[in-house]
Motif scaffolding. Structure first.
Motif, PDB file in Angstrom:
ATOM      1  N   LYS C  38       6.861   0.965  18.353  1.00  0.00           N
ATOM      2  CA  LYS C  38       6.360  -0.187  17.603  1.00  0.00           C
ATOM      3  C   LYS C  38       6.170  -1.411  18.496  1.00  0.00           C
ATOM      4  CE  LYS C  38       8.212   1.454  13.193  1.00  0.00           C
ATOM      5  NZ  LYS C  38       9.098   1.161  12.030  1.00  0.00           N
ATOM      6  N   LEU C  39       5.591  -2.448  17.911  1.00  0.00           N
ATOM      7  CA  LEU C  39       5.221  -3.634  18.685  1.00  0.00           C
ATOM      8  C   LEU C  39       6.438  -4.326  19.296  1.00  0.00           C
ATOM      9  CD1 LEU C  39       3.016  -5.610  19.622  1.00  0.00           C
ATOM     10  CD2 LEU C  39       3.118  -6.707  17.375  1.00  0.00           C
ATOM     11  N   PHE C  40       7.525  -4.392  18.548  1.00  0.00           N
ATOM     12  CA  PHE C  40       8.693  -5.123  19.038  1.00  0.00           C
ATOM     13  C   PHE C  40       9.970  -4.295  19.038  1.00  0.00           C
ATOM     14  CE2 PHE C  40       5.983  -8.665  17.437  1.00  0.00           C
ATOM     15  CZ  PHE C  40       5.802  -9.309  18.648  1.00  0.00           C
ATOM     16  N   SER C  41       9.864  -2.993  18.796  1.00  0.00           N
ATOM     17  CA  SER C  41      11.076  -2.181  18.788  1.00  0.00           C
ATOM     18  C   SER C  41      10.770  -0.802  19.344  1.00  0.00           C
ATOM     19  CB  SER C  41      11.635  -2.054  17.365  1.00  0.00           C
ATOM     20  OG  SER C  41      10.963  -1.034  16.654  1.00  0.00           O
ATOM     21  N   GLY C  42      11.827  -0.039  19.558  1.00  0.00           N
ATOM     22  CA  GLY C  42      11.679   1.274  20.169  1.00  0.00           C
ATOM     23  C   GLY C  42      11.577   2.403  19.162  1.00  0.00           C
ATOM     24  N   SER C  43      11.286   2.106  17.903  1.00  0.00           N
ATOM     25  CA  SER C  43      11.165   3.208  16.955  1.00  0.00           C
ATOM     26  C   SER C  43       9.733   3.722  16.904  1.00  0.00           C
ATOM     27  CB  SER C  43      11.677   2.806  15.570  1.00  0.00           C
ATOM     28  OG  SER C  43      11.106   1.600  15.178  1.00  0.00           O
ATOM     29  N   SER C  44       9.615   4.940  16.393  1.00  0.00           N
ATOM     30  CA  SER C  44       8.353   5.682  16.476  1.00  0.00           C
ATOM     31  C   SER C  44       7.297   5.157  15.514  1.00  0.00           C
ATOM     32  CB  SER C  44       8.629   7.154  16.166  1.00  0.00           C
ATOM     33  OG  SER C  44       7.422   7.841  15.942  1.00  0.00           O
ATOM     34  N   THR C  45       6.047   5.282  15.914  1.00  0.00           N
ATOM     35  CA  THR C  45       4.921   4.926  15.051  1.00  0.00           C
ATOM     36  C   THR C  45       4.388   6.145  14.308  1.00  0.00           C
ATOM     37  OG1 THR C  45       3.388   5.335  16.855  1.00  0.00           O
ATOM     38  CG2 THR C  45       4.197   3.081  16.619  1.00  0.00           C
ATOM     39  N   GLY C  46       5.047   7.292  14.470  1.00  0.00           N
ATOM     40  CA  GLY C  46       4.547   8.546  13.904  1.00  0.00           C
ATOM     41  C   GLY C  46       4.291   8.467  12.409  1.00  0.00           C
ATOM     42  N   PHE C  47       3.265   9.186  11.989  1.00  0.00           N
ATOM     43  CA  PHE C  47       2.840   9.164  10.583  1.00  0.00           C
ATOM     44  C   PHE C  47       3.541  10.278   9.804  1.00  0.00           C
ATOM     45  CE2 PHE C  47      -0.082  10.479   7.178  1.00  0.00           C
ATOM     46  CZ  PHE C  47      -0.306   9.258   6.553  1.00  0.00           C
ATOM     47  N   GLY C  48       3.825   9.992   8.538  1.00  0.00           N
ATOM     48  CA  GLY C  48       4.277  11.052   7.647  1.00  0.00           C
ATOM     49  C   GLY C  48       5.744  11.433   7.758  1.00  0.00           C
ATOM     50  N   ALA C  49       6.559  10.564   8.344  1.00  0.00           N
ATOM     51  CA  ALA C  49       7.991  10.878   8.466  1.00  0.00           C
ATOM     52  C   ALA C  49       8.707  10.603   7.144  1.00  0.00           C
ATOM     53  CB  ALA C  49       8.603  10.041   9.572  1.00  0.00           C
ATOM     54  N   SER C  50       9.902  11.106   7.010  1.00  0.00           N
ATOM     55  CA  SER C  50      10.674  10.869   5.791  1.00  0.00           C
ATOM     56  C   SER C  50      11.009   9.384   5.713  1.00  0.00           C
ATOM     57  CB  SER C  50      11.934  11.728   5.786  1.00  0.00           C
ATOM     58  OG  SER C  50      12.758  11.361   6.864  1.00  0.00           O
ATOM     59  N   HIS C 151       4.995   1.594  -5.980  1.00  0.00           N
ATOM     60  CA  HIS C 151       5.186   0.978  -7.287  1.00  0.00           C
ATOM     61  C   HIS C 151       5.118   1.961  -8.450  1.00  0.00           C
ATOM     62  CE1 HIS C 151       4.866  -2.648  -4.998  1.00  0.00           C
ATOM     63  NE2 HIS C 151       3.592  -2.457  -4.721  1.00  0.00           N
ATOM     64  N   ASP C 152       4.724   3.203  -8.147  1.00  0.00           N
ATOM     65  CA  ASP C 152       4.418   4.092  -9.281  1.00  0.00           C
ATOM     66  C   ASP C 152       5.492   5.154  -9.530  1.00  0.00           C
ATOM     67  OD1 ASP C 152       4.019   5.523  -7.032  1.00  0.00           O
ATOM     68  OD2 ASP C 152       1.896   5.975  -7.388  1.00  0.00           O
ATOM     69  N   GLN C 153       6.654   4.980  -8.920  1.00  0.00           N
ATOM     70  CA  GLN C 153       7.700   5.992  -9.080  1.00  0.00           C
ATOM     71  C   GLN C 153       8.611   5.701 -10.272  1.00  0.00           C
ATOM     72  OE1 GLN C 153       8.418   8.807  -6.784  1.00  0.00           O
ATOM     73  NE2 GLN C 153       6.254   8.341  -6.468  1.00  0.00           N
ATOM     74  N   ASP C 154       8.656   4.449 -10.667  1.00  0.00           N
ATOM     75  CA  ASP C 154       9.600   4.038 -11.685  1.00  0.00           C
ATOM     76  C   ASP C 154       8.980   2.856 -12.434  1.00  0.00           C
ATOM     77  OD1 ASP C 154      13.018   4.065 -11.993  1.00  0.00           O
ATOM     78  OD2 ASP C 154      11.934   2.302 -12.744  1.00  0.00           O
ATOM     79  N   PRO C 155       9.162   2.807 -13.758  1.00  0.00           N
ATOM     80  CA  PRO C 155       8.512   1.721 -14.515  1.00  0.00           C
ATOM     81  C   PRO C 155       9.070   0.337 -14.193  1.00  0.00           C
ATOM     82  CG  PRO C 155       9.906   3.070 -15.950  1.00  0.00           C
ATOM     83  CD  PRO C 155       9.829   3.780 -14.631  1.00  0.00           C
ATOM     84  N   ARG C 156      10.320   0.284 -13.718  1.00  0.00           N
ATOM     85  CA  ARG C 156      10.927  -1.029 -13.524  1.00  0.00           C
ATOM     86  C   ARG C 156      11.183  -1.364 -12.059  1.00  0.00           C
ATOM     87  NH1 ARG C 156      15.717  -0.380 -14.741  1.00  0.00           N
ATOM     88  NH2 ARG C 156      15.438   1.866 -14.697  1.00  0.00           N
ATOM     89  N   LEU C 157      11.028  -0.357 -11.206  1.00  0.00           N
ATOM     90  CA  LEU C 157      11.448  -0.552  -9.817  1.00  0.00           C
ATOM     91  C   LEU C 157      10.329  -0.277  -8.831  1.00  0.00           C
ATOM     92  CD1 LEU C 157      14.851   1.389 -10.091  1.00  0.00           C
ATOM     93  CD2 LEU C 157      14.539  -1.088 -10.151  1.00  0.00           C
ATOM     94  N   SER C 158      10.415  -0.934  -7.695  1.00  0.00           N
ATOM     95  CA  SER C 158       9.559  -0.575  -6.571  1.00  0.00           C
ATOM     96  C   SER C 158      10.453  -0.009  -5.477  1.00  0.00           C
ATOM     97  CB  SER C 158       8.801  -1.796  -6.042  1.00  0.00           C
ATOM     98  OG  SER C 158       7.848  -2.225  -6.981  1.00  0.00           O
ATOM     99  N   PHE C 159       9.915   0.993  -4.767  1.00  0.00           N
ATOM    100  CA  PHE C 159      10.666   1.633  -3.691  1.00  0.00           C
ATOM    101  C   PHE C 159      10.099   1.142  -2.356  1.00  0.00           C
ATOM    102  CE2 PHE C 159      12.658   5.524  -5.816  1.00  0.00           C
ATOM    103  CZ  PHE C 159      12.590   4.944  -7.075  1.00  0.00           C
ATOM    104  N   VAL C 160      10.981   0.887  -1.421  1.00  0.00           N
ATOM    105  CA  VAL C 160      10.527   0.316  -0.150  1.00  0.00           C
ATOM    106  C   VAL C 160      10.841   1.261   1.016  1.00  0.00           C
ATOM    107  CG1 VAL C 160      10.693  -1.652   1.418  1.00  0.00           C
ATOM    108  CG2 VAL C 160      10.913  -2.010  -1.054  1.00  0.00           C
ATOM    109  N   ASP C 161       9.792   1.544   1.781  1.00  0.00           N
ATOM    110  CA  ASP C 161       9.909   2.391   2.969  1.00  0.00           C
ATOM    111  C   ASP C 161       9.425   1.562   4.162  1.00  0.00           C
ATOM    112  OD1 ASP C 161       9.700   4.262   4.970  1.00  0.00           O
ATOM    113  OD2 ASP C 161       8.046   5.384   4.048  1.00  0.00           O
ATOM    114  N   LEU C 162      10.271   1.409   5.144  1.00  0.00           N
ATOM    115  CA  LEU C 162       9.942   0.518   6.268  1.00  0.00           C
ATOM    116  C   LEU C 162       9.386   1.263   7.489  1.00  0.00           C
ATOM    117  CD1 LEU C 162      12.987  -1.937   6.074  1.00  0.00           C
ATOM    118  CD2 LEU C 162      10.702  -2.208   5.106  1.00  0.00           C
ATOM    119  N   ASN C 163       8.987   2.513   7.314  1.00  0.00           N
ATOM    120  CA  ASN C 163       8.489   3.262   8.481  1.00  0.00           C
ATOM    121  C   ASN C 163       7.349   2.543   9.211  1.00  0.00           C
ATOM    122  OD1 ASN C 163      10.313   5.299   8.386  1.00  0.00           O
ATOM    123  ND2 ASN C 163       8.981   6.763   7.340  1.00  0.00           N
TER     124      ASN C 163
END
Lengths: 95, 491, 492
Positions: C38-50, C151-163
């Protein structure tokens, strides 16, 4: 410079800090006092002075393009106040 | 066992090497002293198991002849430093029970050098304050009291837990941080030695940020030598901090006792502020005399933009803080207060999680950065900062080696005494220290006498960038001339 | 600000009730920088990870975490700048853009607001039929991508993925130089081509690696710019075109009804075919930009820029010009061939073995057509450049006819093999033996006396005889020879 109560509310909103109605005037007073204090700077002529960008005479450090971090979801999720499997969970966001 | 706690680290180090006592014994003595001193509220978290485990490791290393520079040192860690597996809160409710899975670079270095962690020390919430009264854990109490009074005094801020603990001899040394005076002012209030290193000398990685361009880690210790020893293990390049400077770490301890003969010490006339108490004035001129007697040359210098440093600071620091503290949003760690929607969740969380001083500074910061005000406030303050830095550069270019000033405008004040003061009156505590942060320079606060009320007073020495050694040499002269100052155990 | 008041071609105007309207379009392309980390860290830019697996402590904005800039991302931005003939700023800075959003962990995005690494440049865009437009590049800057909120997994909640949080993006900001959805689409296509040539972005719009914020306004021709709306995050070239058309018509309708355009951020809904204002961004923006104190100014040496310039591949415009010059292909064919670097390379391999013009024809019409139909990328083409080159050579030297060549291509596609050997073993060789051809011609003439008469009266009917002869010869007769013999025998 002094602020009005609407400005106090606007700034609180920008900073995402809930402010109760009865706090606004006290906050206004405090912000006004601080702004009056920093007002002293306006007497200085700073024409042509470059604003400081870094206090040490150095330039950006660069890292090599190597993957050497991440790959441990638990590490970044373990302190989460709410999670669902490996997701952070927040109240619904409407776009 | 309290006599073990009366030793400096330099003394304890010798005794540990001679096997007069073990690191476990030394640290046990400190753990007992900590327990007896809980009324001072210096620690927000004690970690006795960790301390004893690491002390035993220290003993093993000493036995193998592999002692590190800080081997067995009973260390207190300011709660701004992230400590792996140990709750870290910056003394804010918003961090809840945050337990970092990582260790700050500075405490990692110290641990590698053999230091033992006794626990986490109190501080002003997010290091915002000058009396440690903004902590979510309450105010630490200064081990010093006014003559004939048992009124509780503050230990300074923001590193009030660090200064109180070192002065109370419930840790041998402590880590601290300094953004506008947060190491030097608490050290001055407690008769201890505080060092604010050159910006970039110590890594900021893993230390909760307040104002990134001003924050710097440093030690509070019982005397100049101990401070120099601690500095030697805290300093060092870290590739994870873009502002960390890759320059060798000198042997600071060797600078203690080095001759100051021929050094030019500047005394800035602008620090002679209106209404300066006579005893501070006297302390200052005595300090100059003492350096002169040791062979240094005293010269009057001018730092014309001094009076603008504090107002500029109260723009730059809140601006950076308002952005740095945006990450405390109740999503990934820390406390969360529910709301009907995401915005309300943020607002409730941050209103409940941050104390009033932090909220105030975040709002000031957001205001001075907001559209229409940015140039008038932030850009102007950064220009003033350039002028302040140029003042120092001019003086140093003229051959001045270090600058001598008072550390604080007064001795320690009472807990709650400033409760009705405006925020600005509290900010004036930093008037002598803040210039150093604005210019990124090193500064040391060294005790130089007692006030009429019997409270410690201190002088500050300001050095050229990365010349902490001259500060240790000159501070040691002041220290030798005035002796050490130790609080009586009344707690 | 007034735009150059060139009179626009009327074909680009939209007719409204009050006369013609001109669309003015500017694009902000967000292109994911090709890098490992990534731009400022050493984590992967790979697509489709968990979820949250490619996330470091820095990406999650843990307390005390600090950014350190990825050198390769800087180099990619410089390469891209060079690719659009832009000025490279040797000193640039990073600013913080402050706003709250659950997939923005720091509470700010690090971006180059004030001093971008790349300044003004230009992209030349082919519009077909010899028309070219040049689209100015205002700037290119580096910035962090945000994470993803689901936003579409739960009527009241949003899920956040920071990949994606912290992945490097280049924001490529054009000047408002486009006047139709076709121009905007062609510009994005061209820019994508350049990025892919350089290798600084893979241009994969399905993965969101290239997406556009589209600024649209309308005006009467020659009038000052109108108020613009920004349509966020449009993720296909087709949708960019649709979003522009839809938005322009919406604005024209409002203006013709006497209304005014609110400057706002909108979203394009391709299902409903409409744009709508974003609800979450209703409140006035105040991003409180200021220089990121965790990062020092980025200083690049001119020598590094020179080194990167020297290492750039031949760019599409240069390649196209060379193809026209060296291979004699048409400008249009050259444009099509150079759209992808791999296609251009493939063509050159084919052209080396046979006639370039025939090669261009075969690559564009037969090969591309078949690859598109099958959804196969050229890098995985079942027919290699060597095979196609062999085929083209056989066509060019008259060994096989065009019709047979198509059969041969089919064999190569499905079965593989060496073209020359296949022609030998399966008897696909063109018959040039005039005796044999004459025999077939005589038979056809004898069987169709009435047509012979007609052909004598109307010589264009000879084509019918050519067809009959070819058919009778199984397609192997040399068409030129057939033609000559027929003409002679029919006396036309």
């Amino acid at each position: 410079m002094s602020v009005d109560e609407n400005t106090v509310r606007r700034v609180a909103r920008l900073a995402r800090i809930a402010v109760a109605d009865d706090e606004v005037s006290k906050l206004k007073g405090e912000l006004d006092a601080i702004l009056a204090f920093v007002e002293e700077l306006s007497e200085l002529d700073v024409e042509g002075v470059p604003p400081m960008t870094s206090v040490i005479p150095a330039t950006a450090r660069l890292r090599d393009d190597v993957v050497n971090d991440g790959e441990d979801a638990e590490k970044v999720l373990m302190n989460a106040p709410a999670r669902e499997a490996d997701f952070y969970v927040v109240p619904k966001v409407v776009e | 066992m309290t006599e073990l706690c009366d030793l400096t680290f330099a003394e304890a180090r010798k005794a540990l090497a001679a096997k007069e006592f073990s690191a476990v014994e030394l640290n046990k003595a400190y753990l007992e002293a900590m327990e007896a001193a809980r009324g001072l509220n210096a620690y927000v978290l004690e970690t006795p198991e960790i301390a004893l485990e690491r002390a035993a490791e220290s003993d093993a290393r000493i036995a193998r002849g592999e002692a590190g520079a800080l081997e067995g040192l009973p260390l207190g860690v300011k709660d701004l430093y992230c400590t792996e597996g140990v709750r870290t809160t910056a003394c804010s409710k918003i961090l809840g029970d945050f337990t970092p899975p990582y260790e700050s670079h500075v405490t990692s270095l110290m641990r590698s050098a053999g230091a033992v962690m006794l626990g986490k020390l109190n501080n002003d919430e997010f290091a915002m304050g000058s009396s440690n009264e903004t902590s979510a854990f309450g105010t630490p109490v200064n081990p010093w009291r006014r003559k004939g009074s048992d009124a509780k005094l503050v230990a300074g801020g923001s590193s009030g837990g660090s200064s109180a603990a070192v002065a109370a001899r419930i840790c041998l040394g402590a880590t601290a941080t300094d953004t506008g005076g947060s190491i030097r002012q608490p050290a001055a209030f407690t008769g201890t030695v505080g060092v604010k290193p050159t910006y970039g000398r110590c890594s900021r990685w893993g230390i909760v940020a307040f104002a990134s361009s001003l924050d710097q880690a440093g030690p509070i210790a019982r005397d100049v030598r101990d401070a120099a020893i601690l500095m030697g293990s805290m300093a060092g390049y870290d590739k994870r901090d873009s502002t960390s400077v890759d320059t060798p770490v000198p042997d600071y301890e060797a600078a203690v006792g080095r001759s100051v003969k021929g050094l030019r010490i500047g005394v800035p006339k602008e620090y002679r502020v209106d209404g300066m108490p006579a005893e501070i004035e006297k302390l200052w001129s005595q300090g100059a005399e003492q350096l002169k007697a040791a062979g240094a040359e005293i010269v009057e210098v001018s730092l014309p933009h001094t009076k603008y440093a504090l107002p500029a600071y109260y723009i730059v620091a809140p601006a950076e803080a308002s952005s740095n503290l945006a990450r405390y949003d109740g999503v990934r760690y820390g406390a969360r207060v529910a709301g009907r929607d995401i915005t309300e969740m943020y607002e409730n969380t941050r209103a409940a999680g941050f104390g009033s001083e932090v909220r105030r500074r975040i709002m000031i910061g957001a205001y001075v950065l907001s559209a229409g005000y940015y140039d008038a406030y932030y850009v102007r303050a950064q220009k003033v900062r350039t002028l302040i830095k140029q003042d120092f550069e001019t003086v140093f270019a003229a051959g001045v080696d270090a600058i001598l000033t008072p550390a604080t405008p007064s001795a320690a004040f009472g807990v709650g005494e400033m409760a009705n003061a405006s925020p600005v009156e509290m900010y004036l505590n930093d008037v002598f220290t803040v210039t150093v942060n604005m210019a990124g320079l090193p500064g040391v606060s060294v005790p130089a006498g007692l006030s009429a009320e019997g409270l410690p007073l201190a002088l500050q020495l300001i050095g050229r960038p990365f010349d902490e050694e001259t500060l240790f040499a000159t501070a040691a002269v002041i220290e030798d001339a005035n002796g050490r100052f130790t609080a009586d155990r009344w707690w | 600000m007034n735009a150059p008041s060139k009179i626009p071609a009327s074909s680009k105007l939209i007719a409204g009730a009050t006369g013609d309207w001109e669309i003015v379009i500017g694009l902000e392309i967000h292109a994911q920088v090709t890098s490992e980390a990534k731009l400022f860290s050493g984590s992967s830019t790979g697509f489709g990870a968990s979820p949250n697996s490619h996330v470091s402590l820095v990406d999650a904005a843990m307390p005390g975490m600090l950014p350190v800039l990825n050198h390769e991302c800087v180099r990619q931005a410089i390469r891209t700048g060079l690719g659009v003939k832009a000025q490279i700023n040797l000193t640039s800075t990073f600013d913080r853009k402050n706003y709250f959003y659950p997939d923005l962990p720091q509470g700010y995005q690090i971006s180059q607001y004030k001093s971008p690494i790349v300044g003004e440049g230009v992209v030349i865009v082919d519009m077909g039929e010899g028309e070219q437009i040049s689209v100015g590049i205002e700037r290119i800057h580096l910035e962090q991508d945000a994470g993803k909120s689901i936003h579409d997994q739960d009527p009241r909640l949003s899920f956040v993925d920071l990949n994606r949080s912290g992945v490097a993006l280049m924001e490529i900001v054009s000047k408002p130089d486009m006047r139709s959805s076709d121009e905007a689409k062609a510009y994005v296509t061209k820019l994508r081509t350049i990025l892919r040539y350089i290798g600084s972005c893979d241009g994969d719009m399905d993965k969101g690696n290239l997406r556009a914020d589209v600024n649209v306004s309308v005006r009467k021709p020659g009038a000052p710019f109108g108020t613009r709306c920004e349509i966020k995050n449009v993720n296909s070239i087709r949708f960019i075109g649709q979003a522009i058309e839809t938005e322009a018509r919406r604005q024209i309708e409002i203006l013709e009804d006497g209304g005014a355009i609110d400057q706002e951020t909108r979203l394009f809904d391709p299902v409903k075919g409409e744009t709508r204002a974003m609800r979450s961004k209703e409140e006035a923006h105040d991003y409180r930009y200021f220089p990121d104190p965790d990062l020092l100014p980025l200083v690049v040496e001119q020598s590094e820029v020179d080194e990167l310039a020297a290492g750039l591949p031949e760019l599409p415009d240069d390649k196209k010009a060379r193809f026209i010059r060296d291979y004699g292909v048409t400008p249009y064919d050259a444009m099509v061939l150079t759209l992808e670097r791999e296609s251009a390379d493939f063509f050159e391999q084919v052209a080396k073995r046979g006639d370039p013009k025939t090669a261009a024809n075969w690559v564009i019409n037969e090969l591309f057509g078949r690859l598109n139909k099958d959804g196969t990328p050229i890098t995985e083409s079942p027919v290699s450049a060597a095979q196609l080159g062999g085929l083209v050579k056989l066509v060019a030297d008259g060994t096989i006819s065009g019709k047979i060549a198509k059969d041969l291509f089919e064999i190569l596609w499905t079965e593989g093999g060496d073209p020359r050997e296949l022609v030998e073993s399966r008897g696909l060789k063109q018959v040039t033996d005039t005796g044999a051809i004459e025999k077939v011609v005589d038979e056809v003439i004898a069987a169709n006396p009435d047509k012979v008469e007609q052909a004598k009266a109307k010589p264009t009917l000879a084509g019918w005889f050519v067809g009959q002869v070819m058919k009778a010869s199984g397609g192997k007769a040399n068409p030129q020879a057939v033609n000559d013999i027929l003409k002679r025998k029919l006396g036309i």
